[in-house]
Design an enzyme around this catalytic site. Structure first.
Site, PDB file in Angstrom:
ATOM      1  N   GLY A   1       0.815  -1.161  -0.175  1.00 11.36           N
ATOM      2  CA  GLY A   1      -0.121  -0.105   0.115  1.00 11.36           C
ATOM      3  C   GLY A   1       0.858   1.246   0.095  1.00 11.36           C
ATOM      4  N   THR A   2       2.132   1.217   0.608  1.00  8.11           N
ATOM      5  CA  THR A   2       2.910   2.314   0.897  1.00  8.11           C
ATOM      6  C   THR A   2       3.447   2.694  -0.390  1.00  8.11           C
ATOM      7  OG1 THR A   2       3.549   2.054   3.357  1.00  8.11           O
ATOM      8  CG2 THR A   2       5.006   3.072   1.901  1.00  8.11           C
TER       9      THR A   2
ATOM     10  N   HIS B   1      -3.376  -6.332   2.885  1.00  2.00           N
ATOM     11  CA  HIS B   1      -3.528  -6.975   4.017  1.00  2.00           C
ATOM     12  C   HIS B   1      -4.567  -6.415   5.299  1.00  2.00           C
ATOM     13  CE1 HIS B   1      -0.892  -4.562   6.750  1.00  2.00           C
ATOM     14  NE2 HIS B   1      -0.488  -3.916   5.130  1.00  2.00           N
TER      15      HIS B   1
ATOM     16  N   CYS C   1       5.746   6.903  23.553  1.00  2.00           N
ATOM     17  CA  CYS C   1       6.705   5.981  24.104  1.00  2.00           C
ATOM     18  C   CYS C   1       6.471   4.615  23.421  1.00  2.00           C
ATOM     19  CB  CYS C   1       6.217   5.678  25.394  1.00  2.00           C
ATOM     20  SG  CYS C   1       4.708   5.807  25.933  1.00  2.00           S
TER      21      CYS C   1
END
Lengths: 371, 84
Positions: free
Chosen positions: A72-73, A192, A316
């Protein structure tokens, strides 16, 4: 079937049973180079064309508007940069919503480093992008179909009609879950996220859109693609999308109601919590909330110890140690953040079990902090 | 003052240099009552999440976020007015 407490489908939906069968069969027969002129190649070509046709039908586009990509990226990068390359004579400005996926932000950084310009479109407290566009010509406007972290549906069609600039739509979070909006010139999807295998995305470029290859290119069947086609992956992705589309109405209604229940119970049973994103105009399967005074990493770790897998946008928990730019742009609390997303086989009992342990987990982390 | 780096005076400075989220917000919650209603508290923090989380805390707790300033050493200071 996923692990019982897996509540992270927005990161990756487990493989759909329909995709599993197709993938195993296609691995057996779809090995050849679909460009060659022999029997095995014709088989592979047939499978690839079949996959393209199914994906096109499910997403409401023409088969020749679909290009399979390795992710997708990658489809996002090709889409954003390819539309910009087609607009160099008009404007070098990429405008994108402040809550785009990092792949759009990275494409913008890449564009900026090569002489382009990038402007961010602000969002409201629910994460909805403004439809008021900056003055002056724009090269491309990038706006997602729906937000991947908080689920808010974006006004893609309104933005598209407010400008002459082509719209790139990242539909990775939305495809297979909701009907896609209209008005965009190019879009990206990721298999996915809908129960297909990883390593398969698709770039959609509408007929008539001015798209130019932003990378060196290749000599494949499809001029927009790069590298040897993942034929079995594409066919399995198509099978999953077809199955998800067939069951979408029923699944979306069920998941929408379950998420509404999660939103209500979390707000009622966890003190000092902020459930974020649009309550109604949203993706059916995901919800995000932030717990005041709670360390996001501790929260994810404690929930994992109790068998629940959730994502977090807290600094974090991020590899960058930066808080989620989505939550920051919305102006909502970034610490103590959890995103819960349902798979197609998440049961009401699993959701109840999660909701039953959550208040105690939050209370014990707060107690450890002396609150 | 939101976008300026102009130094402001405040009644209480909470030193959160080096602390990570959510520690600065916990300190703010514990100590903001040390000032009178109407007075200013500055959360001096190096953690980037404080820039978002201090205003979000104010919104959730009904306090007023005044804006971002700087401490004497140039560290960002997020200024809150106690309103209740």
């Amino acid at each position: 079937m996923s692990t019982p407490g897996y509540l992270d489908s927005a990161s990756s939906e487990p493989l759909h049973p329909a995709a599993r069968e197709t993938l195993l069969a296609a691995l057996e027969h779809g090995y050849a180079d679909p460009r060659r002129l022999h029997g095995a190649a014709r088989n592979a070509r047939l499978m690839l064309d079949n996959a393209r046709e199914v994906v096109a039908t499910c997403l409401g586009v023409r088969p020749d508007e679909v290009t399979f990509t390795p992710s997708g990226t990658h489809a996002v990068h090709l889409g954003v940069l390819g539309l910009l390359a087609g607009r160099t004579r008009v404007s070098p400005v990429l405008a994108h919503s402040a809550v785009e996926h990092s792949s759009v932000v990275h494409a913008g950084d890449w564009h900026g480093a090569r002489g382009g310009a990038v402007v961010e479109l602000p969002v409201d407290l629910e994460g909805r992008c403004t439809t008021e566009l900056p003055d002056g010509p724009l090269g491309v406007i990038a706006v997602q179909a729906a937000n991947h972290e908080v689920g808010t549906i974006q006004p893609v069609a309104e933005i598209a009609s407010a400008s002459d600039a082509p719209v790139f739509m990242d539909a990775c979070a939305a495809a297979g879950r909701v009907e896609l909006p209209t008005g965009w010139a190019a879009a990206a999807v990721s298999a996915h996220k809908w129960g297909g295998p990883a390593g398969v995305g698709a770039l959609l470029v509408r007929k008539g859109a001015r798209w130019r290859h932003p990378f060196p290119g290749d000599d494949r069947i499809d001029e927009r693609s790069l590298g040897f086609e993942n034929v079995p992956g594409a066919l399995a992705a198509a099978a999953a999308l077809q199955a998800m589309t067939a069951e979408r109405e029923e699944l979306a209604a069920r998941q929408h109601a379950t998420v509404a229940r999660i939103r209500r119970r979390v707000a009622e049973e966890v003190p000092d919590v902020e459930v974020v994103g649009s309550a109604d105009h949203r993706l059916p399967h995901l919800v995000t909330f932030s717990c005041l005074y709670v360390d996001g990493e501790a929260l994810v770790t404690e929930l994992d110890r109790r068998g629940f897998g959730v994502a977090s946008g807290s600094a974090c928990t991020a590899s960058t140690l930066q808080p989620s730019h989505v939550l920051a742009a919305m102006g909502v609390l970034t610490h103590g953040n959890v995103r819960v997303s349902l798979t197609r086989d998440t049961t009401e009992e699993q959701v109840d079990a999660f909701l039953d342990v959550l208040p105690g987990v939050v209370a014990s982390i707060r107690a450890d902090a002396g609150l | 003052m939101s976008d300026s780096a102009e130094p402001t005076t405040w009644a209480l400075e909470i030193d959160c240099r080096g602390m990570r989220c959510p520690a600065p917000i916990i300190e703010l919650a514990k100590r903001h009552t040390e000032v009178s209603v109407g007075q200013l508290v500055a959360v001096v923090a190096t953690d980037v999440a404080a820039r978002v989380d201090v205003p979000a805390w104010c919104r959730m707790r009904g306090q007023e976020y005044v804006g971002e300033s700087v401490a004497d050493d140039g560290t960002p200071a997020f200024v809150v007015r106690r309103v209740s």
